[in-house]
Design an enzyme around this catalytic site. Structure first.
Site, mmCIF file in Angstrom:
data_model
loop_
_atom_site.group_PDB
_atom_site.id
_atom_site.type_symbol
_atom_site.label_atom_id
_atom_site.label_comp_id
_atom_site.label_asym_id
_atom_site.label_seq_id
_atom_site.Cartn_x
_atom_site.Cartn_y
_atom_site.Cartn_z
ATOM 1 N N THR A 131 27.713 -53.775 1.499
ATOM 2 C CA THR A 131 29.035 -53.330 1.964
ATOM 3 C C THR A 131 28.933 -51.997 2.700
ATOM 4 O OG1 THR A 131 31.168 -52.468 1.193
ATOM 5 C CG2 THR A 131 29.388 -52.369 -0.378
ATOM 6 N N ASP A 132 29.899 -51.735 3.587
ATOM 7 C CA ASP A 132 29.908 -50.433 4.281
ATOM 8 C C ASP A 132 30.178 -49.285 3.312
ATOM 9 O OD1 ASP A 132 32.640 -50.856 3.820
ATOM 10 O OD2 ASP A 132 33.258 -50.552 5.888
ATOM 11 N N GLU A 133 30.687 -49.618 2.112
ATOM 12 C CA GLU A 133 30.999 -48.552 1.149
ATOM 13 C C GLU A 133 29.757 -47.812 0.664
ATOM 14 O OE1 GLU A 133 33.832 -48.927 -1.869
ATOM 15 O OE2 GLU A 133 35.129 -50.296 -0.776
ATOM 16 N N TYR A 155 31.904 -48.990 -7.987
ATOM 17 C CA TYR A 155 31.631 -50.245 -7.270
ATOM 18 C C TYR A 155 30.559 -50.023 -6.205
ATOM 19 C CZ TYR A 155 32.132 -53.586 -3.442
ATOM 20 O OH TYR A 155 31.856 -54.470 -2.423
ATOM 21 N N LYS A 159 26.767 -51.578 -5.763
ATOM 22 C CA LYS A 159 26.351 -52.358 -4.589
ATOM 23 C C LYS A 159 25.139 -51.696 -3.921
ATOM 24 C CE LYS A 159 27.920 -55.481 -2.810
ATOM 25 N NZ LYS A 159 27.628 -56.945 -2.973
HETATM 26 P P1 NAD Z 1 35.494 -61.963 -4.683
HETATM 27 O O1 NAD Z 1 35.772 -60.997 -5.771
HETATM 28 O O2 NAD Z 1 36.612 -62.674 -4.008
HETATM 29 O O3 NAD Z 1 34.494 -63.086 -5.207
HETATM 30 C C1 NAD Z 1 33.359 -62.784 -5.979
HETATM 31 C C2 NAD Z 1 32.826 -64.090 -6.528
HETATM 32 O O4 NAD Z 1 31.622 -63.812 -7.275
HETATM 33 C C3 NAD Z 1 33.784 -64.792 -7.509
HETATM 34 O O5 NAD Z 1 33.847 -66.160 -7.217
HETATM 35 C C4 NAD Z 1 33.159 -64.556 -8.868
HETATM 36 O O6 NAD Z 1 33.443 -65.565 -9.806
HETATM 37 C C5 NAD Z 1 31.680 -64.510 -8.505
HETATM 38 N N1 NAD Z 1 30.863 -63.772 -9.491
HETATM 39 C C6 NAD Z 1 31.123 -62.556 -10.021
HETATM 40 N N2 NAD Z 1 30.145 -62.219 -10.898
HETATM 41 C C7 NAD Z 1 29.253 -63.246 -10.893
HETATM 42 C C8 NAD Z 1 28.025 -63.473 -11.571
HETATM 43 N N3 NAD Z 1 27.525 -62.588 -12.456
HETATM 44 N N4 NAD Z 1 27.358 -64.620 -11.330
HETATM 45 C C9 NAD Z 1 27.862 -65.546 -10.454
HETATM 46 N N5 NAD Z 1 29.026 -65.379 -9.801
HETATM 47 C C10 NAD Z 1 29.708 -64.242 -10.008
HETATM 48 O O7 NAD Z 1 34.604 -61.160 -3.619
HETATM 49 P P2 NAD Z 1 34.579 -61.180 -2.033
HETATM 50 O O8 NAD Z 1 35.603 -60.278 -1.518
HETATM 51 O O9 NAD Z 1 34.515 -62.585 -1.589
HETATM 52 O O10 NAD Z 1 33.158 -60.481 -1.775
HETATM 53 C C11 NAD Z 1 31.973 -61.236 -1.671
HETATM 54 C C12 NAD Z 1 30.806 -60.316 -1.404
HETATM 55 O O11 NAD Z 1 31.011 -59.585 -0.210
HETATM 56 C C13 NAD Z 1 30.584 -59.261 -2.477
HETATM 57 O O12 NAD Z 1 29.201 -59.091 -2.644
HETATM 58 C C14 NAD Z 1 31.208 -57.998 -1.896
HETATM 59 O O13 NAD Z 1 30.590 -56.849 -2.424
HETATM 60 C C15 NAD Z 1 30.885 -58.186 -0.436
HETATM 61 N N6 NAD Z 1 31.799 -57.544 0.506
HETATM 62 C C16 NAD Z 1 33.138 -57.779 0.433
HETATM 63 C C17 NAD Z 1 33.985 -57.229 1.381
HETATM 64 C C18 NAD Z 1 35.469 -57.466 1.342
HETATM 65 O O14 NAD Z 1 36.196 -56.826 2.093
HETATM 66 N N7 NAD Z 1 35.978 -58.362 0.507
HETATM 67 C C19 NAD Z 1 33.451 -56.429 2.399
HETATM 68 C C20 NAD Z 1 32.074 -56.180 2.418
HETATM 69 C C21 NAD Z 1 31.263 -56.758 1.482
HETATM 70 O O1 DAU Z 2 34.786 -51.775 2.867
HETATM 71 C C1 DAU Z 2 34.334 -52.928 2.233
HETATM 72 C C2 DAU Z 2 34.988 -53.054 0.883
HETATM 73 O O2 DAU Z 2 36.359 -53.351 1.139
HETATM 74 C C3 DAU Z 2 34.372 -54.144 0.023
HETATM 75 O O3 DAU Z 2 33.038 -53.799 -0.252
HETATM 76 C C4 DAU Z 2 35.168 -54.310 -1.274
HETATM 77 O O4 DAU Z 2 34.653 -55.383 -2.037
HETATM 78 C C5 DAU Z 2 36.619 -54.610 -0.915
HETATM 79 O O5 DAU Z 2 37.401 -54.679 -2.091
HETATM 80 C C6 DAU Z 2 37.176 -53.521 0.000
HETATM 81 O O6 DAU Z 2 37.319 -52.265 -0.693
HETATM 82 P P1 DAU Z 2 38.594 -51.319 -0.475
HETATM 83 O O7 DAU Z 2 38.735 -50.441 -1.647
HETATM 84 O O8 DAU Z 2 38.558 -50.692 0.873
HETATM 85 O O9 DAU Z 2 39.743 -52.462 -0.440
HETATM 86 P P2 DAU Z 2 41.212 -52.525 -1.090
HETATM 87 O O10 DAU Z 2 41.865 -53.737 -0.518
HETATM 88 O O11 DAU Z 2 41.167 -52.383 -2.563
HETATM 89 O O12 DAU Z 2 41.901 -51.234 -0.477
HETATM 90 C C7 DAU Z 2 42.038 -51.073 0.919
HETATM 91 C C8 DAU Z 2 42.773 -49.753 1.164
HETATM 92 O O13 DAU Z 2 44.121 -49.893 0.689
HETATM 93 C C9 DAU Z 2 42.193 -48.580 0.409
HETATM 94 O O14 DAU Z 2 42.300 -47.411 1.197
HETATM 95 C C10 DAU Z 2 43.074 -48.456 -0.819
HETATM 96 C C11 DAU Z 2 44.426 -48.920 -0.329
HETATM 97 N N1 DAU Z 2 45.276 -49.585 -1.337
HETATM 98 C C12 DAU Z 2 44.762 -50.635 -2.015
HETATM 99 C C13 DAU Z 2 45.516 -51.286 -2.977
HETATM 100 C C14 DAU Z 2 44.934 -52.440 -3.762
HETATM 101 C C15 DAU Z 2 46.579 -49.147 -1.545
HETATM 102 O O15 DAU Z 2 47.059 -48.204 -0.901
HETATM 103 N N2 DAU Z 2 47.324 -49.787 -2.513
HETATM 104 C C16 DAU Z 2 46.838 -50.828 -3.249
HETATM 105 O O16 DAU Z 2 47.579 -51.337 -4.130
#
Ligand code: NAD
Ligand code: DAU
Length: 342
Positions: A131-133, A155, A159
């Site tokens: 992730t970019d985080e 988190y 990662k």
């Molecule tokens: P999500 O939370 O929607 O899904 C995660 C999935 O992983 C779920 O189906 C969960 O059941 C499964 N899981 C959790 N722990 C597990 C384990 N121990 N063994 C097997 N399965 C398990 O997540 P997402 O948003 O789809 O993210 C997917 C991947 O992309 C993650 O690695 C996340 O860090 C990365 N990522 C997400 C974002 C974003 O914006 N959502 C951005 C950058 C990177």
């Molecule tokens: O940047 C990549 C990451 O993006 C992924 O690695 C993570 O898995 C994914 O959850 C996401 O993280 P963020 O913390 O950026 O996403 P979130 O949707 O939780 O929040 C986005 C922005 O919105 C952040 O600045 C916090 C703000 N926010 C979020 C929630 C849930 C609010 O202001 N109110 C809220 O209730």
């Protein structure tokens, strides 16, 4: 190609499996290894259940026996490519409890890599979805792949551990590892705890939109289909041991997104509820994506049109998110703990 996709019942993983089947049809075999945590919904891919080229396996990436079984593939035919999406993914939850993040996002990656060693040299690619985080927050400019890592919440620190472990296995054991660092995804099937699906569904129900702090934090929004296309591209073109940023090129303040969601749902600004900021809230994420572009990949979606499609999806699939928001006791507990006194 025979894929092992972990976390395929989640948001990006389920979109990726659908992308692969749409693109390669019967030429692709997919094993989906997913623990089905609160965020995993097996029915996201109901249309593939029972098909000979799809196998769902409920299991944990940090359990060696589950991982060993998954690498057997379908009918013992083995695996060519691993794409590891499985993770605990929500920053706010990592502030409540971080142990599960270490178990899955660090130790789970190690278990997957150890099993990968047994399957080298057959394995063509091991894609670690990071992730970019992991770079931390940036006030101006954009992060490149060579920049130092500075994760600032539990988190992103977890990662970062998985990201570096995957790299280490490439350097140490020669595994064909590629690490991707994507920005914030949005699109269909995103669990309604994250900003966009939470605000869209709350707006539909005339519920408050809890905006953290001053609402001026910036995220770079990447449409999930573009993310899936980039990962598919890197399965083919990614170089061993290399890291690739995947960004959407859409840097937007949270308040701006909130206004757009209210416009698209036809709801008033009075629904916005400024609440206490997230602890350690990263101010801005921004990625330099030159490396991936030079390799020949470009995203397609513009935020303007993809946010409309996304909001429409949540309007048309109320049963999907109401099953979570109204029927999951776990979600209700989480929501109360996260927002109840905020
Ligand atoms: P999500 O939370 O929607 O899904 C995660 C999935 O992983 C779920 O189906 C969960 O059941 C499964 N899981 C959790 N722990 C597990 C384990 N121990 N063994 C097997 N399965 C398990 O997540 P997402 O948003 O789809 O993210 C997917 C991947 O992309 C993650 O690695 C996340 O860090 C990365 N990522 C997400 C974002 C974003 O914006 N959502 C951005 C950058 C990177
Ligand atoms: O940047 C990549 C990451 O993006 C992924 O690695 C993570 O898995 C994914 O959850 C996401 O993280 P963020 O913390 O950026 O996403 P979130 O949707 O939780 O929040 C986005 C922005 O919105 C952040 O600045 C916090 C703000 N926010 C979020 C929630 C849930 C609010 O202001 N109110 C809220 O209730």
């Amino acid at each position: 190609m025979r894929y092992l996709v972990t976390g395929g019942a989640g948001f990006i993983g389920s979109n990726f499996i659908r992308y692969i089947f749409n693109k390669y049809g019967a030429d692709a075999q997919v094993v989906n290894l997913d623990k089905l945590t609160y965020a995993g919904i097996r029915e996201n891919l109901a249309e593939y259940e029972g098909k000979p080229n799809y196998r769902f396996l409920q299991g944990d990436i940090s359990e060696p026996a589950d991982v060993e079984e998954a690498y057997k593939g379908i009918g013992g035919q083995g695996i060519d490519v691993v794409v590891n999406f499985a993770a605990e993914t929500h920053v706010d939850r990592s502030l409540m409890e971080a142990g599960s993040f270490i178990r899955t996002d660090v130790h789970g990656v190690l278990v997957l890599l150890e099993e990968a060693r047994k399957h080298a040299p057959r394995l063509k690619k091991f894609i670690q979805i990071s992730t970019d985080e992991v770079y931390g927050s940036i006030e101006s400019g954009s992060f490149r792949e060579t920049d130092p890592l500075s994760p600032r919440n539990p988190y992103s620190a977890s990662k970062c551990g998985g990201d570096r472990m995957a790299y280490a296995y490439s350097e140490t054991y020669g595994l064909p590892v590629v690490v991707t660092r994507a920005s914030n995804n949005y699109g269909p099937f995103q669990y309604p705890e994250k900003l966009i699906p939470l605000f869209v569904t709350n707006a539909i129900d005339d519920q408050p939109l809890p905006l953290y702090g001053d609402g001026k934090n910036v995220r770079d929004w990447l449409y999930v289909e573009d993310h899936c296309a980039a990962v598919d591209f890197l399965v083919e073109h990614g170089q061993k041991g290399e890291i690739y940023n995947i960004g959407g090129g859409n840097e937007i303040e949270n308040i701006e997104i909130t206004h757009r969601i209210l416009e698209l749902t036809g709801k008033p600004k009075s629904l916005i509820k400024p609440v206490a900021d997230r602890q350690g809230h990263d101010r801005r994420y921004s990625l330099d994506t030159t490396k991936l572009e030079k390799l020949g990949f470009r995203t397609k979606a513009t935020f303007e049109e993809a946010i409309v499609r996304t909001v429409d999806w949540y309007k048309q699939n109320e049963a999907w998110w109401r099953a979570i928001k109204e029927k999951s006791a776990e979600f209700k507990r989480y929501y109360e703990q996260q927002y109840g006194k905020r």
